[in-house]
Design an enzyme around this catalytic site. Structure first.
Site, PDB file in Angstrom:
ATOM      1  NE  ARG A   1     -62.814 -23.604  34.793  1.00 24.83           N
ATOM      2  CZ  ARG A   1     -63.122 -24.176  35.938  1.00 24.83           C
ATOM      3  NH1 ARG A   1     -62.566 -25.303  36.885  1.00 24.83           N
ATOM      4  NH2 ARG A   1     -64.686 -23.459  36.691  1.00 24.83           N
TER       5      ARG A   1
ATOM      6  CB  CYS B   1     -66.304 -24.010  32.584  1.00 22.17           C
ATOM      7  SG  CYS B   1     -65.739 -22.133  31.712  1.00 22.17           S
TER       8      CYS B   1
END
Length: 454
Positions: free
Chosen positions: A412, A407
């Site tokens: 994430r 990410c």
């Protein structure tokens, strides 16, 4: 004269009583009629249910907690997991207070094929969840509804059930409570609330008894916010009392930071890393005790293994380039919003460059850079793995490939890495540097805009 007035008054009272009685009778009849008009929730036998699985006009729905669907044996069920072929719609989702809840619930129903023309079998193990979901579905105009006690199915080993290979990585609140009550049967364990910053306001407001705060700065550092060196990660482990054989439970008000630390601990070589599925709200909603008194870190003298003991779990720029060069069996998977992937926005106030590494494929995330709604249920538990796989297949991402998730700076993507691990995917890793590292060197090739083909 007084007698006439008295008779008139009695007549008026009698007439009023008759009117009131008629109104009450009418209301009662309407209520009975309304109840009769409501669809009856029918029981279905194990034999009948077995014959309906796989039929296009039937849908089998697990209404229990997400943890039971994943693989945990809860509420007295002999075997953990779900009836093979079942979809999930947890009764717990009906209790979540979020914006546009009804709209999102409707989308969930459609995604899972729970529609009015179907015969719908709802199963649970506590005699409550299926009824709650049934009432909700009836309010949405669904009529052909059946209920079933999954304990009957689980009691017969001949009947197929399935669970995620590594469901144990995501734990329910009851498991954490049992861990505390039994003191892990004398084996070392630690519980950590994970968030950014030395002072965690969430931790101060209340935390799981015995939990200690971990600041994510303890495991990552500027300028790129990659994981720290093996030497510094060892210092982190010793300070927090973590050895390679310590059972480590991580959680937060939002779980993303907990997943970030979980991925790094697994890379380091901690053999038993768990994340509380759904975060701190899961603990609170289960009704367990919360404490506000801060707990001090307890140190140890030795980690007990060489760090990193699992070096392939997190990779760096050279390995990311290798994956991009292997067009057939590998994918560098972007876990950012579509607008970040296509270069419309950066998603970070400290990352100025827009775009993606040339050749990276989109792996979904959600519209908010601080959330992962494409991978979470509305109660922030892990989304159905089959739905995740289906999303990925649209972009040519398959479980048999070598997959590295990235990410902006690894948060994430770390959560998605753990979900992939839960599902049993084998050749998976986190590209730690992500877009921040890739875009920091102008020599690295970048793409902007929608890809020419998926």
């Amino acid at each position: 004269m007084h007698m006439i007035k008295k008779k008139a008054l009695l007549f008026i009272l009698l007439l009023s009583s008759l009117v009131l009685f008629a109104a009450c009778t009418s209301s009662t009849q309407e209520a009975v009629k309304g109840k009769k008009d409501q669809p009856e929730i029918q029981d279905i036998s194990t034999q009948d249910l077995q014959s309906k699985i796989g039929q296009k006009d039937w849908v089998i729905v697990d209404t229990r907690l997400n943890d039971a669907f994943n693989g945990w044996a809860l509420d007295g069920v002999a075997r953990g997991g779900r009836i093979k072929g079942a979809v999930d719609f947890s009764a717990n989702w009906l209790k979540v207070e979020i914006e546009n809840r009804e709209e999102k619930l409707q989308q969930i129903l459609e995604t899972k094929g729970i529609t009015p023309e179907k015969n719908i079998v709802l199963y649970d193990a506590n005699g409550k969840d299926a009824v709650e979901v049934a009432d909700y579905l009836i309010s949405k105009g669904m009529k052909h509804i059946y209920k079933y006690d999954v304990k009957e199915w689980a009691a017969s080993k001949e009947l197929p059930m399935e669970s995620y290979e590594n469901y144990h990585l995501l734990v329910p609140a009851v498991w954490v409570n049992d861990l505390i009550q039994t003191q892990n049967n004398g084996k070392p364990y630690r519980i950590f609330e994970v968030s950014w910053g030395e002072e965690s306001q969430d931790y101060k407001k209340g935390h799981i008894p015995g939990a200690v705060h971990i600041n994510t700065d303890e495991v990552e550092e500027p300028p790129l916010w990659n994981r720290k060196s093996p030497e510094n990660l060892e210092k982190f482990a010793l300070l927090n009392g973590i050895t390679y054989d310590t059972t480590v439970v991580l959680y937060g008000s939002d779980s993303m930071a907990a997943f970030r630390v979980a991925a790094i601990l697994k890379y380091m070589g901690v053999e038993d890393v768990r994340v509380l599925n759904g975060g701190f709200a899961t603990w609170v909603n289960a009704g367990y005790d919360v404490e506000t008194q801060a707990n001090d870190k307890t140190s140890v003298d030795s980690f007990g293994a060489t760090i990193p003991a699992n070096p392939d779990y997190i990779i760096d720029l050279p390995q990311a380039k290798e994956i991009l060069a292997d067009a057939n069996g590998s994918k560098l998977v972007d876990i950012r919003s579509w607008d970040e992937y296509t270069g419309k926005i950066t998603g970070y106030d400290y990352i100025k460059a827009k775009g993606r590494p040339a050749g990276a494929v989109w792996g979904y995330a959600g519209s908010d850079p601080n959330h992962l709604e494409d991978f979470r249920n509305i109660d922030n538990t892990m989304r159905n793995g089959s739905e995740i796989i289906n999303m990925w297949q649209e972009w040519g991402i398959t479980p048999d490939q070598r997959l590295a998730f990235y990410c902006g700076t690894g948060w994430r993507a770390a959560e998605v890495l753990i979900y992939a691990d839960v599902m049993g995917l084998k050749n998976i890793s986190l590209y730690d540097g992500g877009w921040y590292e890739w875009s920091s060197d102008p020599a690295n090739p970048v793409e902007i805009g929608e890809p020419k083909q998926k």
